[in-house]
Write a protein that holds these residues in place. Structure first.
Motif, PDB file in Angstrom:
ATOM      1  N   GLY A 116      -3.410   2.222   0.870  1.00  0.00           N
ATOM      2  CA  GLY A 116      -3.876   2.591   2.183  1.00  0.00           C
ATOM      3  C   GLY A 116      -4.379   4.011   2.284  1.00  0.00           C
ATOM      4  N   ALA A 117      -3.515   5.015   2.076  1.00  0.00           N
ATOM      5  CA  ALA A 117      -3.886   6.396   2.327  1.00  0.00           C
ATOM      6  C   ALA A 117      -4.531   7.070   1.133  1.00  0.00           C
ATOM      7  CB  ALA A 117      -2.653   7.189   2.765  1.00  0.00           C
ATOM      8  N   GLN A 118      -4.232   6.612  -0.088  1.00  0.00           N
ATOM      9  CA  GLN A 118      -4.836   7.200  -1.277  1.00  0.00           C
ATOM     10  C   GLN A 118      -5.103   6.096  -2.294  1.00  0.00           C
ATOM     11  OE1 GLN A 118      -3.260  10.578  -3.189  1.00  0.00           O
ATOM     12  NE2 GLN A 118      -4.224  11.864  -1.657  1.00  0.00           N
ATOM     13  N   SER A 119      -6.012   6.366  -3.233  1.00  0.00           N
ATOM     14  CA  SER A 119      -6.349   5.349  -4.220  1.00  0.00           C
ATOM     15  C   SER A 119      -5.225   5.167  -5.221  1.00  0.00           C
ATOM     16  CB  SER A 119      -7.624   5.763  -4.968  1.00  0.00           C
ATOM     17  OG  SER A 119      -7.335   6.813  -5.859  1.00  0.00           O
TER      18      SER A 119
ATOM     19  N   GLU B  66       4.943  -1.201  -1.453  1.00  0.00           N
ATOM     20  CA  GLU B  66       6.400  -1.127  -1.589  1.00  0.00           C
ATOM     21  C   GLU B  66       6.800  -0.834  -3.037  1.00  0.00           C
ATOM     22  OE1 GLU B  66      10.458  -3.475  -0.278  1.00  0.00           O
ATOM     23  OE2 GLU B  66       8.506  -4.287   0.282  1.00  0.00           O
ATOM     24  N   ILE B  67       6.125  -1.464  -3.984  1.00  0.00           N
ATOM     25  CA  ILE B  67       6.421  -1.230  -5.402  1.00  0.00           C
ATOM     26  C   ILE B  67       6.137   0.218  -5.771  1.00  0.00           C
ATOM     27  CG2 ILE B  67       5.722  -1.792  -7.765  1.00  0.00           C
ATOM     28  CD1 ILE B  67       5.192  -4.675  -6.723  1.00  0.00           C
ATOM     29  N   VAL B  68       4.996   0.725  -5.342  1.00  0.00           N
ATOM     30  CA  VAL B  68       4.610   2.102  -5.651  1.00  0.00           C
ATOM     31  C   VAL B  68       5.626   3.094  -5.082  1.00  0.00           C
ATOM     32  CG1 VAL B  68       2.907   3.900  -5.147  1.00  0.00           C
ATOM     33  CG2 VAL B  68       2.152   1.648  -5.894  1.00  0.00           C
ATOM     34  N   ILE B  69       6.047   2.858  -3.834  1.00  0.00           N
ATOM     35  CA  ILE B  69       6.981   3.780  -3.185  1.00  0.00           C
ATOM     36  C   ILE B  69       8.355   3.726  -3.844  1.00  0.00           C
ATOM     37  CG2 ILE B  69       8.270   4.190  -1.047  1.00  0.00           C
ATOM     38  CD1 ILE B  69       5.695   3.412   0.466  1.00  0.00           C
TER      39      ILE B  69
ATOM     40  N   THR C   8       4.305  15.880  -2.950  1.00  0.00           N
ATOM     41  CA  THR C   8       3.032  16.180  -2.286  1.00  0.00           C
ATOM     42  C   THR C   8       2.651  15.136  -1.252  1.00  0.00           C
ATOM     43  OG1 THR C   8       1.799  14.992  -3.999  1.00  0.00           O
ATOM     44  CG2 THR C   8       2.156  17.360  -4.335  1.00  0.00           C
ATOM     45  N   MET C   9       3.560  14.182  -0.985  1.00  0.00           N
ATOM     46  CA  MET C   9       3.277  13.093  -0.053  1.00  0.00           C
ATOM     47  C   MET C   9       4.375  12.990   0.985  1.00  0.00           C
ATOM     48  SD  MET C   9       0.496  11.904  -1.365  1.00  0.00           S
ATOM     49  CE  MET C   9       0.291  10.384  -0.438  1.00  0.00           C
ATOM     50  N   SER C  10       4.012  12.499   2.151  1.00  0.00           N
ATOM     51  CA  SER C  10       4.993  12.121   3.160  1.00  0.00           C
ATOM     52  C   SER C  10       4.996  10.598   3.233  1.00  0.00           C
ATOM     53  CB  SER C  10       4.618  12.716   4.528  1.00  0.00           C
ATOM     54  OG  SER C  10       5.568  12.362   5.498  1.00  0.00           O
ATOM     55  N   ILE C  11       6.161  10.007   2.998  1.00  0.00           N
ATOM     56  CA  ILE C  11       6.289   8.551   3.056  1.00  0.00           C
ATOM     57  C   ILE C  11       6.787   8.173   4.447  1.00  0.00           C
ATOM     58  CG2 ILE C  11       7.412   6.517   2.070  1.00  0.00           C
ATOM     59  CD1 ILE C  11       7.851   8.224  -0.503  1.00  0.00           C
ATOM     60  N   ILE C  12       5.950   7.493   5.216  1.00  0.00           N
ATOM     61  CA  ILE C  12       6.305   7.063   6.566  1.00  0.00           C
ATOM     62  C   ILE C  12       6.733   5.603   6.501  1.00  0.00           C
ATOM     63  CG2 ILE C  12       5.599   6.993   8.979  1.00  0.00           C
ATOM     64  CD1 ILE C  12       5.306   9.757   7.630  1.00  0.00           C
ATOM     65  N   HIS C  13       7.954   5.321   6.914  1.00  0.00           N
ATOM     66  CA  HIS C  13       8.487   3.963   6.779  1.00  0.00           C
ATOM     67  C   HIS C  13       7.781   2.984   7.713  1.00  0.00           C
ATOM     68  CE1 HIS C  13      11.296   0.583   6.980  1.00  0.00           C
ATOM     69  NE2 HIS C  13      11.837   1.032   5.860  1.00  0.00           N
TER      70      HIS C  13
ATOM     71  N   ILE D 281       3.466   3.766   4.645  1.00  0.00           N
ATOM     72  CA  ILE D 281       2.234   4.393   4.173  1.00  0.00           C
ATOM     73  C   ILE D 281       2.560   5.763   3.610  1.00  0.00           C
ATOM     74  CG2 ILE D 281       0.720   3.161   5.771  1.00  0.00           C
ATOM     75  CD1 ILE D 281       0.547   5.729   7.413  1.00  0.00           C
ATOM     76  N   LEU D 282       1.660   6.273   2.785  1.00  0.00           N
ATOM     77  CA  LEU D 282       1.820   7.582   2.173  1.00  0.00           C
ATOM     78  C   LEU D 282       0.721   8.496   2.687  1.00  0.00           C
ATOM     79  CD1 LEU D 282       2.148   5.196  -0.307  1.00  0.00           C
ATOM     80  CD2 LEU D 282       3.348   7.158  -1.267  1.00  0.00           C
ATOM     81  N   ILE D 283       1.124   9.646   3.190  1.00  0.00           N
ATOM     82  CA  ILE D 283       0.168  10.601   3.748  1.00  0.00           C
ATOM     83  C   ILE D 283       0.286  11.924   3.000  1.00  0.00           C
ATOM     84  CG2 ILE D 283      -0.565  11.830   5.826  1.00  0.00           C
ATOM     85  CD1 ILE D 283       0.679   9.633   7.493  1.00  0.00           C
TER      86      ILE D 283
END
Length: 326
Positions: free
Chosen positions: A11-14, A92-95, A167-172, A197-199
């Motif tokens: 979503g937020a980054q490739s 979810e897997i990435v996070i 370097t990311m903010s993980i928003i649940h 999502i990751l911002i």
């Protein structure tokens, strides 16, 4: 198939960023996440036997599984995947591949197949906070005032960790009592990152479609579709209200203006009916100073304007202070 999708989507980054910076791809693994075989998980669940079912939801069935090394796990069998749901699973897997926090449920592995996907998690034995609070079979000792504060603090600490991750903010985006699992010691474990999502840290907000659960959703996020970490703060405020009152976050049996617990609690406390609103056990065990501080914290988390809400780090610190007041 999954390897290619992980390298292509997010979503937020490739996913190219994550493949190089987060996931160290190797045979049968995505970073620390093992790629299980279909037969291995079929055997672990005794061919998906009925007596191995832990629960059912809109997106699939969760089974208890016993792996070859005798580890007990929870295996979620996701139904046929559309593009949107597949992207959620990959997110979810990435996070979860990268998060290492004692109050976040661990993802151990996955298995993608033609008709769906299987995700393998650590087994968390005592259900959800929602069930503990609202099933009608509560255990007094487990839901002591100090334990409620501890569960709140553990959950808040996990969210604070996510919000300031490297370097990311993980928003649940779907914080709720049903997504807070309880282990054998009733330690909190945040779960279900499918809507997350990751911002990047230099972005204050991200415009996206609205996700969440009725009763927990930040009104400003619903109106603007701009998500920030303060959406999680609002949802956590609802969870904290559940812990204080023992009431459900959304209940049509309450008066129409009071269906949402957030509006009900704010109204009751603004009209000096705090003691009538809280759970009798909380009223008996908490000091007046603790009740007043917890109520103030809830009000600030539920502020309609996200700019007035505290950060999750501030929430964690305040909960620690409230615990020490006892």
């Amino acid at each position: 198939m999954l390897r290619n999708k992980i390298l292509q989507q997010n979503g937020a980054q490739s996913f190219t960023y994550f493949s190089t910076k987060i996931l160290q791809l190797k045979p049968n693994y995505f970073g620390s996440i093992k790629i299980f075989g279909v037969k291995e998980l079929k055997k672990a669940t005794d061919n998906y036997a009925q007596d191995m079912i832990l629960g059912r939801g809109a997106q699939g069935t969760v089974y208890k599984g016993i792996l070859q090394d005798k580890r007990v796990v929870a295996i979620k069998n996701h139904r046929i995947l559309g593009q949107s749901r597949l992207e959620q699973l990959i997110t979810e897997i990435v996070i979860l591949e990268k998060i290492n926090h004692k109050n976040v449920v661990k993802l151990l592995g996955c298995c993608f197949k033609t008709e769906g996907a299987l995700l393998v998690y650590e087994f968390v034995s005592n259900g959800t906070l929602h069930h503990l609070l609202h099933s009608g079979t509560r255990v007094t000792e487990i839901l002591s005032w100090d334990n409620r504060l501890r569960i709140a603090q553990e959950s808040a600490d996990a969210l604070a960790y996510m919000h300031r991750y490297e370097t990311m903010s993980i928003i649940h985006r779907d914080v709720k009592s049903a997504n807070i699992l309880m282990d054998e010691n009733y330690t909190a474990k945040i779960s279900d990152f499918g809507s997350s999502i990751l911002i990047p840290v230099n972005h204050d907000q991200f415009t996206t479609h609205v996700e969440g659960t009725l009763g927990y959703m930040d009104p400003e996020y619903i109106y603007t579709r701009q998500v920030t970490d303060k959406a999680d703060v609002y949802a956590f405020g609802v969870v904290l209200t559940e812990l204080l009152t023992g009431k459900k976050p959304f209940d049509r049996q309450r008066d129409e203006d009071d269906i949402r617990l957030s509006t009900y609690f704010v109204k009751e406390t603004n009209e000096n009916r705090l003691r009538e609103s809280v759970d009798p056990q909380v009223l008996e065990e908490a000091t007046d100073e603790q009740l007043s501080a917890a109520c103030d914290l809830v009000h600030r988390c539920l502020d309609p304007l996200r700019g007035n809400r505290p950060s999750m780090q501030e929430v964690t610190m305040e909960l620690e202070t409230i615990r020490k007041m006892g």
